[in-house]
Design a protein around this motif. Structure first.
Motif, PDB file in Angstrom:
ATOM      1  N   SER A  46       0.711  -1.294  -0.108  1.00  0.00           N
ATOM      2  CA  SER A  46      -0.004  -0.081  -0.034  1.00  0.00           C
ATOM      3  C   SER A  46       0.775   1.233  -0.089  1.00  0.00           C
ATOM      4  CB  SER A  46      -0.841   0.126   1.047  1.00  0.00           C
ATOM      5  OG  SER A  46      -1.656  -1.075   0.942  1.00  0.00           O
ATOM      6  N   ALA A  89       4.022   4.349  -2.728  1.00  0.00           N
ATOM      7  CA  ALA A  89       3.230   5.192  -3.526  1.00  0.00           C
ATOM      8  C   ALA A  89       3.589   6.139  -4.539  1.00  0.00           C
ATOM      9  CB  ALA A  89       3.055   6.533  -2.124  1.00  0.00           C
ATOM     10  N   LEU A 123      -6.368  14.798  -3.383  1.00  0.00           N
ATOM     11  CA  LEU A 123      -5.497  14.406  -2.138  1.00  0.00           C
ATOM     12  C   LEU A 123      -5.503  15.603  -1.287  1.00  0.00           C
ATOM     13  CD1 LEU A 123      -2.762  12.686  -3.879  1.00  0.00           C
ATOM     14  CD2 LEU A 123      -4.555  11.576  -2.885  1.00  0.00           C
ATOM     15  N   ARG A 173     -12.918   8.912   2.578  1.00  0.00           N
ATOM     16  CA  ARG A 173     -11.976   8.130   1.156  1.00  0.00           C
ATOM     17  C   ARG A 173     -12.621   8.446  -0.052  1.00  0.00           C
ATOM     18  NH1 ARG A 173     -12.845   1.820   1.807  1.00  0.00           N
ATOM     19  NH2 ARG A 173     -12.323   2.358   4.005  1.00  0.00           N
ATOM     20  N   VAL A 225      -8.253   5.620  -1.991  1.00  0.00           N
ATOM     21  CA  VAL A 225      -7.652   6.409  -1.233  1.00  0.00           C
ATOM     22  C   VAL A 225      -8.266   6.830   0.146  1.00  0.00           C
ATOM     23  CG1 VAL A 225      -6.342   8.759  -0.786  1.00  0.00           C
ATOM     24  CG2 VAL A 225      -6.570   7.716  -2.860  1.00  0.00           C
ATOM     25  N   ARG A 226      -7.525   6.590   1.233  1.00  0.00           N
ATOM     26  CA  ARG A 226      -8.143   6.675   2.513  1.00  0.00           C
ATOM     27  C   ARG A 226      -7.464   7.760   3.588  1.00  0.00           C
ATOM     28  NH1 ARG A 226     -10.286   1.483   6.106  1.00  0.00           N
ATOM     29  NH2 ARG A 226      -8.139   0.963   5.194  1.00  0.00           N
ATOM     30  N   LEU A 271      -2.393   9.614   4.068  1.00  0.00           N
ATOM     31  CA  LEU A 271      -3.056   8.974   2.956  1.00  0.00           C
ATOM     32  C   LEU A 271      -2.689   7.576   2.790  1.00  0.00           C
ATOM     33  CD1 LEU A 271      -3.290  12.132   0.611  1.00  0.00           C
ATOM     34  CD2 LEU A 271      -4.886  11.632   2.502  1.00  0.00           C
ATOM     35  N   THR A 272      -3.618   6.529   2.539  1.00  0.00           N
ATOM     36  CA  THR A 272      -3.348   5.594   2.088  1.00  0.00           C
ATOM     37  C   THR A 272      -3.959   5.151   0.819  1.00  0.00           C
ATOM     38  OG1 THR A 272      -3.292   4.781   4.602  1.00  0.00           O
ATOM     39  CG2 THR A 272      -3.442   3.044   3.074  1.00  0.00           C
ATOM     40  N   LEU A 273      -3.014   4.546  -0.101  1.00  0.00           N
ATOM     41  CA  LEU A 273      -3.282   4.238  -1.418  1.00  0.00           C
ATOM     42  C   LEU A 273      -3.312   2.822  -1.751  1.00  0.00           C
ATOM     43  CD1 LEU A 273      -1.993   7.268  -1.181  1.00  0.00           C
ATOM     44  CD2 LEU A 273      -1.802   6.906  -3.610  1.00  0.00           C
TER      45      LEU A 273
END
Length: 434
Positions: free
Chosen positions: A122, A140, A166, A174, A190-191, A205-207
């Motif tokens: 991730s 990322a 973003l 999300r 994206v969260r 931010l987690t992708l």
């Protein structure tokens, strides 16, 4: 230095004793000169004490400044000191040692967390209150199609909407990002999460690549469905083919009017068995046996198969020429043959060109682009091109590209179709090897 401080401490004590003694004599005997000398001695002793305290404050301030600047090697001398002065300097030295140990521990933890971040699939992006990138990981940058992500402005190449989402995504929310890169279509989930880092608020931010996950689930579903269908069809068709073949060998049938009908049944069932058997390859692909091999050697082997007519030119651009892949060469050969056959069929009888370019990216991923100048694939068909059994050609089985996708998945890679016109070519397939 220690001797000097020890001498000063002894001198100060001696002067205090002499001064107090003379003041006592002056009071008891009424000697004015003893009072004057005693007062001078006490004043000198007080001045020495003041200077010592002032120098201690200066040393303490210097040490605190060193700690503030993260220099934890600074130490105060202990030799020649006694009493409260020695205790104070020992305390400051111990405080510096503890701060140095904490700094070392924090650096170790930081390296530990960076190592963890670099190993996860991730993508992680940390933004401060000014929307500046504080920290990120290689995943990322890979998901966003950039070598190194240092600022969100780098993403404006995909349009202003991507960096805007973003920047404005709030903690706890999300969203989905979809954009086209040189490697193909990218679809990310994206969260955002928030936390307090010292006195500053940051967003994490987690992708995640949901496109590859959806493709993998879809491929698994097709494989399971194909296995069931081929099993049931083979169980139904195989006896018909066998019985019809047996009847065709009987003399009474050969001389009867029903011979042609039975022969038609046999040929049809035999064709169905062969047809279903080709689909069985899709659901029963052999397990890859990876080994290192030179890509250029494999491409030259394929050139020797005479798959490409004289009207179509094939150009190779392998950077470097000794580029190596670690995969099953037999399976990768099948993928390349399938794509080259599609390119030749797309160009048709006209003159055309097929171009293969391969290179190794900074993250050690290897990309192979197979492009041709034949008619571009319509957008509606491009969305279905990797679906098993989907074909636009008469007599086509529709398993060539879907089989190629399964091979790339088993090889820890991927295959995708770029948009028409990318890099100046009408059709471009890209293979990515991790």
């Amino acid at each position: 230095m220690g001797y000097r401080w020890g001498y000063r401490a002894f001198s100060r004590l001696a002067v205090w004793v002499v001064g107090i003694s003379l003041l006592t004599v002056a009071v008891l005997k009424g000697s004015w000169w003893a009072g004057v000398i005693g007062g001078v001695c006490c004043g000198v002793a007080a001045w020495i004490s003041y200077r010592i305290q002032q120098q201690l404050r200066e040393k303490s301030w210097l040490m605190l400044e060193a700690i503030r600047n993260r220099d934890y090697s600074f130490r105060l001398p202990l030799y020649g000191f006694s009493g409260g002065e020695r205790v104070l300097q020992e305390t400051l030295n111990r405080f510096g040692e503890l701060m140095g140990e904490q700094k070392q521990l924090m650096e170790q933890r930081e390296r530990f967390y960076e190592q963890i971040l670099s190993g996860v699939s991730s993508g992680v992006i940390v933004l401060d209150e000014k929307q500046a990138v504080v920290q990120t990981n290689p995943a990322a940058a890979r998901l966003l199609g950039v070598p190194i992500l240092s600022t969100l402005k780098q993403l404006e190449r995909y349009g202003s909407e991507v960096p805007h989402l973003l920047r404005t995504l709030k903690a706890g929310e999300r969203c989905n990002l979809q954009f086209a890169t040189a490697k193909g279509e990218v679809q990310l989930s994206v969260r955002a999460a928030g936390m307090q880092l010292g006195e500053e608020s940051v967003r994490i931010l987690t992708l995640n690549d949901i496109r590859s996950e959806l493709d993998a689930k879809e491929l698994d579903s097709w494989i399971k469905l194909t296995r069931v269908l081929t099993h049931e069809i083979m169980n139904s068709i195989a006896p018909i083919s066998s019985l019809s073949e047996t009847f065709l060998k009987r003399r009474d049938v050969m001389e009867s009017p029903i011979y042609e009908g039975i022969r038609a049944i046999h040929e049809t069932s035999a064709g169905l068995v062969s047809f279903v058997d080709s689909y069985r390859k899709f659901s029963a692909l052999q397990k890859p046996s990876p080994e290192p091999f030179y890509l250029l050697d494999l491409l030259r082997q394929i050139q020797g198969l005479s798959l490409i007519p004289d009207t179509v030119s094939l150009t190779l651009q392998i950077e470097p020429s000794g580029l190596m892949l670690y995969a099953d060469p037999n399976l990768i050969r099948q993928v390349l043959i399938n794509i080259l056959k599609n390119a030749v069929q797309s160009i048709g009888e006209a003159e055309g060109c097929i171009h293969i370019r391969a290179y190794s990216a900074p993250d050690e991923h290897i990309f192979v682009y197979i492009s041709n100048d034949g008619p571009a694939i319509p957008e509606a068909e491009a969305e279905q091109i990797f679906v098993p059994f989907f074909t636009t050609r008469a007599g086509g089985s529709g398993i060539g590209l879907s089989l190629s996708r399964q091979i790339m998945k088993l090889s820890n890679g991927s295959i995708s179709l770029l948009r028409a016109g990318t890099n100046g070519w009408n059709t471009t397939f890209v293979l990515e090897f991790e």
